[in-house]
Write an enzyme that holds these catalytic residues in place. Sequence first.
Site, PDB file in Angstrom:
ATOM      1  N   SER A  29       0.842  -1.192   0.120  1.00  0.00           N
ATOM      2  CA  SER A  29      -0.046   0.145   0.097  1.00  0.00           C
ATOM      3  C   SER A  29       0.966   1.311  -0.137  1.00  0.00           C
ATOM      4  O   SER A  29       1.908   1.334   0.593  1.00  0.00           O
ATOM      5  CB  SER A  29      -0.885   0.193   1.276  1.00  0.00           C
TER       6      SER A  29
ATOM      7  N   TYR B 107      -2.379  -0.723  10.043  1.00  0.00           N
ATOM      8  CA  TYR B 107      -2.323  -0.969   8.610  1.00  0.00           C
ATOM      9  C   TYR B 107      -1.219  -0.677   8.013  1.00  0.00           C
ATOM     10  O   TYR B 107      -0.350  -1.434   7.430  1.00  0.00           O
ATOM     11  CB  TYR B 107      -3.571  -0.135   7.680  1.00  0.00           C
TER      12      TYR B 107
END
Length: 247
Positions: free
Chosen positions: A142, A156
Amino acid sequence: MTTPAGTALAGRRAFVTGGSRGIGAAVAREGADVAITYAAARDAAEGVAGEIERLGRRALAIAADSRSAEALAAAIDRAAGAFGGIDILVNNAGIFAVGPVDALAIDDFDASLAINLRAPFVAVKAVLPHMGEGGRIIGIGSNLATQAPQPGLAAYAASKAGLAMMNRALARDLGPRGITVNTVHPGSTDTDMNPADGDHAPAQVARTALGRFGRPADVAAAVAYLAGPGATAVTGTSILVDNGANA
């Protein structure tokens, strides 16, 4: 995909975690024979597999929760047995647990690490007996692994940054075997988890240099490049596919 670029992976054997929808499904369509895993979305996964089979390629949809090392390893063994080996591993399955540190549950943090970081490590260990020289391992990270543009991203971002660094280290481990290891970092991508018409989409688009949301096919194209013949010298690196959000 049915585009000419997909032919670069013809005859290759791939294993994609979390391939029932979104980025995983787009990667599965890139031209290889492919096994995909799913945790709950059986109909969607079997639909993707059926679509691939109709194009004349082999496909399997296998139930495997990435939180279970045993289930994930068994799924890889099953795919390798069906295909006679695995050439490409794409660690795509992930969760997006967000929240400020004083509100995010420890269980949510643990689940982020279990699925986004531990499971890829498990998958790499499980695939190595079935993967020879020329193998490709690709993690879906990501762009939040390198930048935290808003609060609540600690779990995350940590899991995805860990994945990218783990893959860099694995590139050293596996280079002598002729296996490359890389990471693709998507930005805001139009999926069920983060739709392009969602409430938070305009703010995400505003951060991009190109002024647009990404498509799963954009990420899949980068994966196909890393898995294809043009990337034999590319290992231990990360590619951002985020429309310039981190520029």
